[in-house]
Write an enzyme that holds these catalytic residues in place. Structure first.
Site, mmCIF file in Angstrom:
data_model
loop_
_atom_site.group_PDB
_atom_site.id
_atom_site.type_symbol
_atom_site.label_atom_id
_atom_site.label_comp_id
_atom_site.label_asym_id
_atom_site.label_seq_id
_atom_site.Cartn_x
_atom_site.Cartn_y
_atom_site.Cartn_z
ATOM 1 N N GLY A 37 0.868 -1.518 -0.459
ATOM 2 C CA GLY A 37 0.250 0.091 0.372
ATOM 3 C C GLY A 37 0.656 1.227 0.147
ATOM 4 O O GLY A 37 0.038 2.483 -0.173
ATOM 5 N N CYS A 246 -28.913 -8.203 -15.189
ATOM 6 C CA CYS A 246 -28.021 -8.204 -17.260
ATOM 7 C C CYS A 246 -29.416 -8.762 -18.363
ATOM 8 O O CYS A 246 -29.936 -9.734 -18.419
ATOM 9 C CB CYS A 246 -26.933 -8.690 -16.725
ATOM 10 S SG CYS A 246 -26.241 -8.909 -18.999
ATOM 11 N N CYS A 249 -27.400 -11.960 -19.926
ATOM 12 C CA CYS A 249 -26.946 -12.937 -19.540
ATOM 13 C C CYS A 249 -27.660 -13.214 -17.929
ATOM 14 O O CYS A 249 -27.560 -14.569 -17.876
ATOM 15 C CB CYS A 249 -25.872 -13.342 -18.978
ATOM 16 S SG CYS A 249 -24.771 -12.381 -17.970
ATOM 17 N N CYS A 271 -23.598 -6.345 -17.799
ATOM 18 C CA CYS A 271 -22.594 -6.166 -17.563
ATOM 19 C C CYS A 271 -21.557 -5.563 -18.163
ATOM 20 O O CYS A 271 -21.487 -5.257 -19.601
ATOM 21 C CB CYS A 271 -22.528 -8.265 -17.800
ATOM 22 S SG CYS A 271 -22.981 -9.336 -16.943
ATOM 23 N N CYS A 277 -19.955 -12.273 -19.143
ATOM 24 C CA CYS A 277 -21.017 -12.094 -19.905
ATOM 25 C C CYS A 277 -20.964 -13.453 -20.816
ATOM 26 O O CYS A 277 -22.334 -13.706 -20.781
ATOM 27 C CB CYS A 277 -21.779 -11.041 -20.068
ATOM 28 S SG CYS A 277 -22.887 -9.987 -20.402
#
Lengths: 311, 204
Positions: A37, A246, A249, A271, A277
């Site tokens: 980080g 979606c 899908c 998506c 997807c």
């Protein structure tokens, strides 16, 4: 695996960067992993594309990639957008590596602002393109000061910002680039991924590295590292939900993009992860084909006859 | 100074990449062993993997501290192939190369090496420590980033190292990072690796 060298652009070192640059980036990468980080300055080079197109991510990818790697590049989740296509083509040209659109097959995934829906596995490396690496930048414009704030873990200002969100809107309104604490020590900007993706950073099996080319900073998350999105006890961190599925899908658990389809306010949701997807769609097609085979074979002659009588 | 006659990498670009991938994996999975395949003839005093790591990481931007017991062949070889600078002061070192941990008299404490500063903890020394093996030492249980739950390791290192390592971990985010290198295998020990417990000696 045999790598074809036919398509390699002549006149460049493997992976474009010279070895001296790779070494200096590699040394910084090792330190970045040792201090999860923490932003580390690196000698960012000019790349054959402008800043803002992922030069930081490209330099990191170029420093780690080998001839047997398989590269996937996504832009906002999609494999087929300009940025993704061009970066993929760039590495094909300067490394001759094979590329893929399937998350599960890739060894290196360079991404602009999304984490794939398919869970990452051990051995994969995620490379994030980062525009602004400093989480405190909009709170404190001075680099001298923000470095001191990181050294002292002086992160109160960010909590005040989130608190101001709550007083103004009643909830934490930050939707992307949602600040996180890494290994309980450093505050980190996860690059502008939607906060929907923040939980995927936590204890990920894959190595995740972040490169900001213009700002000349890189940082890293080793696998299995604690990454906590900032929140308050009474206002816990939440992710977005749409209450939609979606259009293609039917997924309800993926990040959905809203698409306006006509001039009458008609819209649909799809998506953002194109690979996820299309894999779901092809699985559904296969299932449907299998089901129809089962149906025709299990239809008894009587039913078939009755069906015939009906017409 | 005698110029070395030994070659470096035969494929500098790809062997450096493979070695780096090994080092990267090792540091991001502390306690696990990685053996990148590289063909190299190391100078007397260095193991093949340690020599590969040196060629991968060192260049004219780095300052190297060599354990005084290392033969001169090492210095000549590194000078010729990497162009690195050398220093006798551990405080200056970006990299320290230690051939043998058991000769304690020639070794400074870990805290004598560059620890980095509060603002720039990345300026600390990276230690390349050659070890006999990873099984015959005092067993330690580690956890920290890169480790799922915990992992037990037993590299051949003296007890004083682990006392110093615990202090090194407590100064986080400052502190040194180590690579432990046997003949052709590397184990990473970043400053985040925390010793949970010294395990009872394992009897085989």
């Amino acid at each position: 695996m045999i790598v074809s060298t036919d398509n390699l652009e002549p006149g460049f070192n493997f992976a474009y960067l010279d070895e001296q640059t790779k070494r200096s980036i590699r040394r910084s990468l090792l330190k970045a992993i040792a201090i999860p980080g923490h932003q580390i300055p690196f000698g960012s080079r000019e790349m054959p594309m402008s800043y803002g197109w992922g030069t930081g991510g490209i330099q990191l990818t170029a420093s780690i990639i080998g001839k047997n790697d398989k590269l996937k590049v996504i832009d906002q989740g999609a494999d087929d957008t300009t940025n993704a296509v061009n970066i993929r083509r760039f590495f094909k040209k300067v490394c001759g590596v094979s590329t893929t659109e399937k998350t599960a097959e890739a060894t290196i995934i360079q991404t602009r602002h999304r984490i794939p829906e398919t869970p990452l596995r051990a051995g994969q490396t995620m490379v994030y393109q980062v525009p602004i690496p400093e989480p405190l930048r909009w709170l404190e414009p001075s680099e001298v000061e923000t470095r001191k704030m990181h050294a002292l873990s002086e992160y109160g200002a960010m909590y005040v910002r989130l608190y101001e969100d709550i007083t103004q809107y009643g909830y934490i309104a930050t939707a992307y680039d949602y600040p996180v604490m890494v290994n309980d020590r450093y505050m980190m900007r996860p690059s502008p991924i939607p906060r929907f993706d923040n939980p995927k950073l936590h204890m990920s099996e894959a190595l995740q590295i972040f490169g900001a080319g213009r700002e000349k900073r890189l940082y890293a998350l080793p696998p299995y590292t604690s990454v906590k999105s900032l929140d308050f006890e009474d206002y816990p961190f939440t992710i977005e939900s749409w209450g939609k599925a979606c259009e293609f899908c039917g997924a309800t658990n993926s990040y959905l993009d809203e698409v306006v389809v006509d001039n009458h306010g008609g819209r649909l949701w799809i998506c953002s992860d194109t690979d996820y997807c299309s894999q779901r769609q092809s699985a559904q097609r296969q299932n449907a084909a299998a089901v129809s085979v089962v149906n025709t074979s299990s239809v008894s002659p009587e039913i078939f006859k009755n069906g015939g009588n009906r017409s | 100074m005698v110029t070395t006659t030994l070659p470096g990498f035969s494929e500098p670009v790809h062997e450096a990449q493979r070695t780096f991938k090994g080092l990267l994996d090792a540091l991001s999975h502390p306690g696990q062993l990685y053996s990148p395949t590289v063909k190299i003839i190391p100078p007397e005093g260095l193991t093949p993997i340690c020599a590969s790591a040196c060629l991968t990481l060192l260049d004219l931007e780095t300052i190297v501290w060599l354990q005084p017991t290392l033969p001169n062949t090492v210095k000549n070889w590194l000078g010729f192939h990497t162009g690195c600078q050398f220093s006798e002061w551990p405080q200056d070192a970006t990299f320290a190369i230690i051939g043998d941990m058991s000769s304690q008299s020639s070794l400074p404490d870990l805290k004598d090496f560059n620890q980095g500063s509060a603002e720039d903890p990345e300026h600390s020394t990276t230690m390349l420590i050659q070890v006999q093996d990873f099984t015959s030492g005092i067993a330690q249980r580690l956890n920290g980033p890169g480790i799922l739950e915990s992992i037990e390791i037993a590299p051949n290192l003296p007890k004083t190292f682990w006392d110093q390592w615990t202090r090194n971990h407590h100064t986080y985010p400052q502190g040194v990072d180590c690579f432990l290198l046997s003949h052709n295998t590397v184990m990473g020990l970043p400053r985040t690796a925390k010793v949970l417990a010294t395990c009872p000696q394992i009897t085989h």
